[in-house]
Enzyme design. Sequence first.
Site: not given
Length: 335
Positions: A115, A197, A200
């Site tokens: 992140k 995978k 979103k």
Amino acid sequence: MEEVKKTLYSAVQPTNTLTIGNYAGAIRNFVRLQDEYRCFYAIANMHAITVRQNPAELRQKTLGLLATYIACGVDPDKCTLYVQSHVPAHAELAWVLNTFTYVGEMERMTQFKDKSARHADNINMGLMDYPVLMAADILLYNADVVPVGIDQRQHLEITRDIAIRFNNIYSPTFVVPEGLYTKVGAKINDLQDPSKKMSKSAENPNGTIFMDDTKDTIIRKFKRAVTDSDSEVRYDEENKPGVSNLLSIYSSFTGKTIPEAEAEFAGKGYGDFKLAVGEAVADVLEPVQKETARLLSDRKYLDDIFRKGAEDAAHVANKTLDKVYRKIGFYRCGN
Ligand code: TRP
């Protein structure tokens, strides 16, 4: 003799729109687990703000997540559904646990490093402290088990380390939680890149089916799904990843086994197969979407669930926090 249920804790951040991967992997599991365990399901808005959020959207997604859970069958009479920020004990315990956590440990966290790279302009203290807040979430409720995907495994490990560290310095205080790695729940991959995978935040939105996609959109995305150059509907992850992913989705949304699905489409072309998968998904999502919309129009009902949830959660959480404050020597006034 009445069986004492084990406690299960989980939380989801109210960010982005949920995908059918979240549905098949997480939400349906929540429903399955609610009878077996004493469940606490939090909406982790305090975690969410570790990356910048649009305030109106954050508010709306918090309510939307609750409505979606209930529409999917998570029962507020069986589990405690609440918003993390409604229970101040989370922030309070996180502060204490900070003093039992080393900077070096947090710097080594994989998700923090990822992140930090993705949000290089905002590597704030909250981002670094994220795992400690998560430890506070889990430890406040004496959770025996935490269902975790691979991406949260390291966070659960540090939670266990912090709990054990505290217990060793004082006396047994926290339940040391176990990860619950369920086999149930299909792993759903991206329709455009079946090696990844379904996410979103995928680059190509055609690869992802969102929980609020219309039937037309769902069918269109499935029609465009990547397959391969032969024409056999057969499960073979290695050589036919696209078709195998579609078979998993079909199986997951119809309850049929993979061999049953293979038999059903034997001799049929990919076109028919893709359409059938799209319809199966749309048939499941349509009633969920209707019910979500209906619930969202009843704000009072949802607020009442949040109020009751926060009250029940705080009752448990405050007991743990009191115990911690006592052990570490925080002064309390006499009666
Ligand atoms: N970090 C988790 C995620 O993004 C969300 C979360 C917050 C969580 N607190 C938790 C999950 C406690 C399990 C237990 O998926």
